[in-house]
Design a protein around this motif. Structure first.
Motif, PDB file in Angstrom:
ATOM      1  N   UNK A  95      -6.001   2.691  -0.857  1.00 50.85           N
ATOM      2  CA  UNK A  95      -4.821   2.030  -1.443  1.00 50.85           C
ATOM      3  C   UNK A  95      -3.516   2.601  -0.881  1.00 50.85           C
ATOM      4  N   UNK A  96      -3.441   3.962  -0.832  1.00 51.22           N
ATOM      5  CA  UNK A  96      -2.231   4.639  -0.324  1.00 51.22           C
ATOM      6  C   UNK A  96      -1.908   4.197   1.104  1.00 51.22           C
ATOM      7  N   UNK A  97      -2.973   4.147   1.917  1.00 46.80           N
ATOM      8  CA  UNK A  97      -2.804   3.817   3.326  1.00 46.80           C
ATOM      9  C   UNK A  97      -2.223   2.397   3.480  1.00 46.80           C
ATOM     10  N   UNK A  98      -2.783   1.490   2.703  1.00 47.29           N
ATOM     11  CA  UNK A  98      -2.343   0.092   2.749  1.00 47.29           C
ATOM     12  C   UNK A  98      -0.890  -0.043   2.259  1.00 47.29           C
ATOM     13  N   UNK A 102       1.424   2.250   2.413  1.00 50.69           N
ATOM     14  CA  UNK A 102       2.303   2.821   3.458  1.00 50.69           C
ATOM     15  C   UNK A 102       2.564   1.784   4.556  1.00 50.69           C
ATOM     16  N   UNK A 103       1.504   1.052   4.887  1.00 50.50           N
ATOM     17  CA  UNK A 103       1.611   0.015   5.921  1.00 50.50           C
ATOM     18  C   UNK A 103       2.621  -1.069   5.481  1.00 50.50           C
ATOM     19  N   UNK A 145       4.969  -0.712   3.234  1.00 48.50           N
ATOM     20  CA  UNK A 145       6.295  -0.082   3.136  1.00 48.50           C
ATOM     21  C   UNK A 145       6.979  -0.075   4.508  1.00 48.50           C
ATOM     22  N   UNK A 146       6.192   0.226   5.520  1.00 48.29           N
ATOM     23  CA  UNK A 146       6.727   0.293   6.881  1.00 48.29           C
ATOM     24  C   UNK A 146       7.229  -1.095   7.317  1.00 48.29           C
ATOM     25  N   UNK A 147       6.438  -2.117   7.013  1.00 42.86           N
ATOM     26  CA  UNK A 147       6.831  -3.483   7.417  1.00 42.86           C
ATOM     27  C   UNK A 147       8.106  -3.913   6.690  1.00 42.86           C
ATOM     28  N   UNK A 148       8.189  -3.638   5.375  1.00 45.62           N
ATOM     29  CA  UNK A 148       9.380  -4.126   4.640  1.00 45.62           C
ATOM     30  C   UNK A 148      10.634  -3.300   4.940  1.00 45.62           C
ATOM     31  N   UNK A 149      10.455  -2.112   5.523  1.00 48.49           N
ATOM     32  CA  UNK A 149      11.646  -1.336   5.873  1.00 48.49           C
ATOM     33  C   UNK A 149      12.220  -1.790   7.224  1.00 48.49           C
ATOM     34  N   UNK A 189       0.317 -12.153   4.278  1.00 50.66           N
ATOM     35  CA  UNK A 189      -1.049 -11.718   4.500  1.00 50.66           C
ATOM     36  C   UNK A 189      -1.284 -10.325   3.905  1.00 50.66           C
ATOM     37  N   UNK A 190      -0.302  -9.415   4.158  1.00 50.50           N
ATOM     38  CA  UNK A 190      -0.443  -8.038   3.647  1.00 50.50           C
ATOM     39  C   UNK A 190      -0.483  -8.018   2.116  1.00 50.50           C
ATOM     40  N   UNK A 191       0.406  -8.797   1.490  1.00 49.99           N
ATOM     41  CA  UNK A 191       0.462  -8.827   0.020  1.00 49.99           C
ATOM     42  C   UNK A 191      -0.835  -9.408  -0.547  1.00 49.99           C
ATOM     43  N   UNK A 192      -1.252 -10.523   0.026  1.00 47.76           N
ATOM     44  CA  UNK A 192      -2.466 -11.192  -0.446  1.00 47.76           C
ATOM     45  C   UNK A 192      -3.675 -10.256  -0.298  1.00 47.76           C
ATOM     46  N   UNK A 193      -3.764  -9.621   0.847  1.00 51.25           N
ATOM     47  CA  UNK A 193      -4.886  -8.729   1.124  1.00 51.25           C
ATOM     48  C   UNK A 193      -4.886  -7.511   0.190  1.00 51.25           C
TER      49      UNK A 193
END
Lengths: 238, 144
Positions: free
Chosen positions: B1-4, B6-7, B9-13, B25-29
């Motif tokens: 969960x943490x890893x996902x 972080x991923x 967080x990186x995209x939205x920053x 896709x990231x949110x749905x997944x």
């Protein structure tokens, strides 16, 4: 007059004036209540249409705390889970004790913790079904919060409603809660395995239920021994 | 969960004009794959309504008459004010969601303060510190 007594009288006057102010907003309160009930009924009708369109049968189970709603659902899901893909939506103030019990019988569960609310409403059910892949299910049960009063205010959009009472609640329990029986399709009188010991007048309970709603089917069951669970499943007309 | 997380967080920053499909896709997944079970036993506050799955990280403060779920993750030290409704969303750490704000299918970034009231927001990423509804529309990144 003592200072303390003067303060008490002042406080009572304040409370009376607050109540007068409340009377002024009475119309607003009544209108809001009517709107909430109307919106709930509309949403319930929409849920029922959606489920019917997809060929999913839905049943809502209400009853007092400890009447045996979960135990009955455990027996039903145990018997039906080979034939149907079942989703059980469990309502409780807190915890997922009921959902965990039912999950053991091969049904998928969603727990709704209502916090302060004393019953599930159509909005809760809508939030669940619009976020679930409904192709995965043929049959949905909704186990309401343990309560014989509040659920009568909120339709949930299910095909049938079962009200569960038990003989340990006393033979007056149906007589004292007419609303739910008027709007139910099936009345279950549970825990009949204890009948000999308790001596509850079941005939009176059946007569009361039929008196409030001549169309209601009354079934006496024991979730513990499994007695008449098959009769109850037949009455669901799946 | 943490890893996902972080991923995400990186995209939205580093939001770009063409990030919409990736965020969707990231949110749905994340909601479907990483948020199967609820964790709601450690919040501070009144008695909200939870429709599972809802995952609350530590020290989440929840106001009165709040409805959370289904499919909601809330990060550490986040505060949810009264009458808020959140579904299908990720709220990162140290965020604030103002009174009577309704969020569906949203990602709220770390340290984001929605210090405004009475607004419905769908399909958005919000990162920043806002005090009015107009500010919300200004920082809003619609991904659907």
């Amino acid at each position: 007059m003592s200072e303390k007594r003067k303060q008490e009288i002042q406080r009572i006057k304040e409370l009376e004036s607050i109540n007068l102010a409340r009377d002024e907003i009475r119309d607003l309160v009544i209108d809001t209540k009517k709107e909430v009930e109307k919106d709930n009924d509309l949403l319930a009708a929409q849920i029922n249409d959606e489920l019917n369109k997809r060929g999913i049968k839905s049943i809502d189970i209400v009853g007092a705390i400890g009447a045996g709603k979960t135990a009955i659902l455990e027996k039903i899901t145990e018997k039906l889970s080979k034939k149907y893909r079942i989703l059980v939506i469990c309502g409780d103030i807190t915890t997922r004790v009921d959902a965990d019990r039912i999950e053991k019988h091969n049904a998928e569960t969603v727990q709704i913790n209502t916090g302060r609310e004393c019953a599930l409403n159509a909005y809760h059910i809508n939030q669940v079904i619009k976020n679930k892949d409904l192709f995965d299910f043929d049959l949905i049960f909704v186990e309401n919060v343990g309560n014989l009063i509040c659920p009568s205010d909120f339709k949930l959009g299910t095909d049938k409603r079962i009200t569960v009472v038990s003989i340990t609640e006393g033979e007056w329990v149906i007589e004292k809660h007419p609303m739910l029986f008027k709007m139910s399709d099936i009345a279950v009188i549970n825990k009949i395995d204890l009948l000999e010991r308790l001596g509850t007048n079941i005939d009176k309970m059946i007569k009361d239920a039929c008196g409030f709603n001549p169309d209601i089917k009354v079934i006496t069951t024991s979730a513990k021994t499994g007695e008449n669970i098959d009769t109850l499943i037949e009455a669901l007309e799946l | 969960m943490e890893k996902e997380l972080k991923k995400i967080e990186k995209v939205i920053s580093n939001l770009e004009l063409n990030s919409q499909a990736q965020i969707q896709e990231l949110l749905k997944n994340f909601l479907k794959t990483h948020l199967k079970k609820s964790k709601i036993d450690n919040f501070i506050g009144d008695y909200p309504t939870f429709i599972e799955p809802v995952y609350l990280n530590v020290n989440v403060k929840i106001g009165d008459d709040v409805l959370l779920g289904p499919n909601v993750y809330i990060g550490k030290n986040t505060e949810i004010k009264n009458y808020v409704e959140i579904s299908n969303s990720i709220i990162f750490d140290n965020a604030l969601i103002g009174e009577n704000v309704k969020l569906n299918n949203c990602i709220i970034g770390k340290n984001t303060l929605l210090n405004c009231e009475n607004i419905n927001i769908d399909n958005c990423v919000l990162v920043g510190n806002v005090k009015t509804k107009e500010d919300v529309y200004r920082i809003m990144y619609k991904f659907k």
